[in-house]
Design a protein around this motif. Sequence first.
Motif, mmCIF file in Angstrom:
data_model
loop_
_atom_site.group_PDB
_atom_site.id
_atom_site.type_symbol
_atom_site.label_atom_id
_atom_site.label_comp_id
_atom_site.label_asym_id
_atom_site.label_seq_id
_atom_site.Cartn_x
_atom_site.Cartn_y
_atom_site.Cartn_z
ATOM 1 N N ASP A 68 50.099 -8.746 -47.900
ATOM 2 C CA ASP A 68 49.694 -10.011 -48.503
ATOM 3 C C ASP A 68 48.595 -9.784 -49.545
ATOM 4 O OD1 ASP A 68 49.762 -13.158 -48.075
ATOM 5 O OD2 ASP A 68 47.656 -12.570 -48.253
ATOM 6 N N GLU A 69 48.827 -10.294 -50.752
ATOM 7 C CA GLU A 69 47.899 -10.088 -51.874
ATOM 8 C C GLU A 69 46.522 -10.702 -51.613
ATOM 9 O OE1 GLU A 69 47.593 -11.678 -56.431
ATOM 10 O OE2 GLU A 69 49.580 -11.182 -55.678
ATOM 11 N N ASN A 70 46.482 -11.924 -51.055
ATOM 12 C CA ASN A 70 45.202 -12.575 -50.764
ATOM 13 C C ASN A 70 44.420 -11.812 -49.703
ATOM 14 O OD1 ASN A 70 45.475 -14.866 -52.533
ATOM 15 N ND2 ASN A 70 47.009 -15.648 -51.112
ATOM 16 N N LEU A 71 45.109 -11.364 -48.677
ATOM 17 C CA LEU A 71 44.467 -10.584 -47.620
ATOM 18 C C LEU A 71 43.923 -9.268 -48.173
ATOM 19 C CD1 LEU A 71 43.712 -10.125 -44.674
ATOM 20 C CD2 LEU A 71 46.044 -9.275 -44.298
ATOM 21 N N ARG A 72 44.684 -8.636 -49.034
ATOM 22 C CA ARG A 72 44.239 -7.367 -49.640
ATOM 23 C C ARG A 72 42.910 -7.575 -50.372
ATOM 24 N NH1 ARG A 72 48.340 -6.455 -52.897
ATOM 25 N NH2 ARG A 72 49.582 -5.652 -51.194
ATOM 26 N N HIS A 73 42.805 -8.693 -51.079
ATOM 27 C CA HIS A 73 41.578 -8.989 -51.817
ATOM 28 C C HIS A 73 40.405 -9.268 -50.867
ATOM 29 C CE1 HIS A 73 38.888 -10.520 -54.872
ATOM 30 N NE2 HIS A 73 38.770 -11.652 -54.177
ATOM 31 N N THR A 74 40.595 -10.135 -49.884
ATOM 32 C CA THR A 74 39.475 -10.524 -49.018
ATOM 33 C C THR A 74 39.012 -9.386 -48.127
ATOM 34 O OG1 THR A 74 40.903 -11.466 -47.287
ATOM 35 C CG2 THR A 74 40.147 -12.964 -49.051
ATOM 36 N N ILE A 75 39.934 -8.529 -47.699
ATOM 37 C CA ILE A 75 39.545 -7.386 -46.865
ATOM 38 C C ILE A 75 38.563 -6.476 -47.593
ATOM 39 C CG2 ILE A 75 40.454 -5.162 -46.041
ATOM 40 C CD1 ILE A 75 42.605 -6.620 -44.598
ATOM 41 N N SER A 76 38.691 -6.388 -48.904
ATOM 42 C CA SER A 76 37.789 -5.513 -49.658
ATOM 43 C C SER A 76 36.340 -5.992 -49.589
ATOM 44 C CB SER A 76 38.249 -5.384 -51.113
ATOM 45 O OG SER A 76 38.147 -6.617 -51.777
ATOM 46 N N PHE A 77 36.122 -7.205 -49.080
ATOM 47 C CA PHE A 77 34.772 -7.740 -48.900
ATOM 48 C C PHE A 77 34.420 -7.911 -47.423
ATOM 49 C CE2 PHE A 77 36.206 -9.041 -53.073
ATOM 50 C CZ PHE A 77 35.139 -8.654 -53.872
ATOM 51 N N GLY A 78 35.276 -7.398 -46.531
ATOM 52 C CA GLY A 78 34.998 -7.462 -45.101
ATOM 53 C C GLY A 78 35.376 -8.775 -44.449
ATOM 54 N N ILE A 79 36.271 -9.518 -45.099
ATOM 55 C CA ILE A 79 36.714 -10.804 -44.569
ATOM 56 C C ILE A 79 38.233 -10.780 -44.426
ATOM 57 C CG2 ILE A 79 36.817 -13.302 -44.969
ATOM 58 C CD1 ILE A 79 34.230 -13.002 -46.607
ATOM 59 N N GLY A 80 38.705 -11.086 -43.234
ATOM 60 C CA GLY A 80 40.139 -11.120 -42.979
ATOM 61 C C GLY A 80 40.672 -12.542 -42.936
ATOM 62 N N LEU A 81 41.970 -12.664 -43.113
ATOM 63 C CA LEU A 81 42.688 -13.935 -43.012
ATOM 64 C C LEU A 81 43.684 -13.817 -41.867
ATOM 65 C CD1 LEU A 81 43.680 -14.428 -46.774
ATOM 66 C CD2 LEU A 81 41.611 -15.244 -45.638
ATOM 67 N N HIS A 82 43.921 -14.906 -41.166
ATOM 68 C CA HIS A 82 44.911 -14.885 -40.084
ATOM 69 C C HIS A 82 45.560 -16.262 -40.006
ATOM 70 C CE1 HIS A 82 46.702 -14.259 -36.146
ATOM 71 N NE2 HIS A 82 46.316 -12.998 -36.187
ATOM 72 N N HIS A 83 46.862 -16.310 -40.249
ATOM 73 C CA HIS A 83 47.614 -17.565 -40.159
ATOM 74 C C HIS A 83 49.092 -17.247 -40.002
ATOM 75 C CE1 HIS A 83 48.870 -16.950 -44.319
ATOM 76 N NE2 HIS A 83 47.595 -16.810 -44.659
ATOM 77 N N ALA A 84 49.882 -18.262 -39.743
ATOM 78 C CA ALA A 84 51.316 -18.092 -39.467
ATOM 79 C C ALA A 84 52.097 -17.549 -40.655
ATOM 80 C CB ALA A 84 51.913 -19.417 -39.007
ATOM 81 N N GLY A 85 51.565 -17.641 -41.857
ATOM 82 C CA GLY A 85 52.271 -17.155 -43.039
ATOM 83 C C GLY A 85 52.192 -15.655 -43.255
ATOM 84 N N LEU A 86 51.324 -14.972 -42.520
ATOM 85 C CA LEU A 86 51.230 -13.516 -42.644
ATOM 86 C C LEU A 86 52.326 -12.850 -41.821
ATOM 87 C CD1 LEU A 86 47.390 -12.881 -42.213
ATOM 88 C CD2 LEU A 86 48.685 -12.910 -44.343
#
Length: 173
Positions: A68-86
Amino acid sequence: MASMNRPIYAAIRNHAAGLPALVFVSSRRQTRLTALALINHAAADECPRLFLGMSEQELEQVQAAVHDENLRHTISFGIGLHHAGLDKYDKALVERLFGQMKIQVLVSTATLAWGVNLPAHLVVVKGTEFYDAKTCRYLPYPITDVLQMIGRAGRPQYDTHGVAVVMCTQDKF
């Protein structure tokens, strides 16, 4: 909802410095928007990678594996995303990184509270409503969902205490 982002950032800085923080939001879209706002607040404090707990080399390997492109971006700042669309792989990766404190902050929809055993020192519930796709409107969280979310804070086998913050708009107070 956007007005809650600065207080969420402050809560993380004040109550979870170097400890895991879970932020529950109302929709998939809000996971992304909230994560980006937290990144912006950290950058404004001149600490853009404040929540990152891995080396640059390890980060590059992780980013190469993320779908996931958005997750790739946020992980680089130490923040993860978690939802049914991943996809399953990205969810498992985020759960592992958060559990190992490679990322300090995880922004998630409420489904994480029921399905995955991820404890945190700080839990923030951003708003008391969730988006219901079936009815195309926001509905109040059932109290059982709120209890399940805040119950992730300070699990005895992982922490001596925890902090839960429930944020709501003036009209819901």
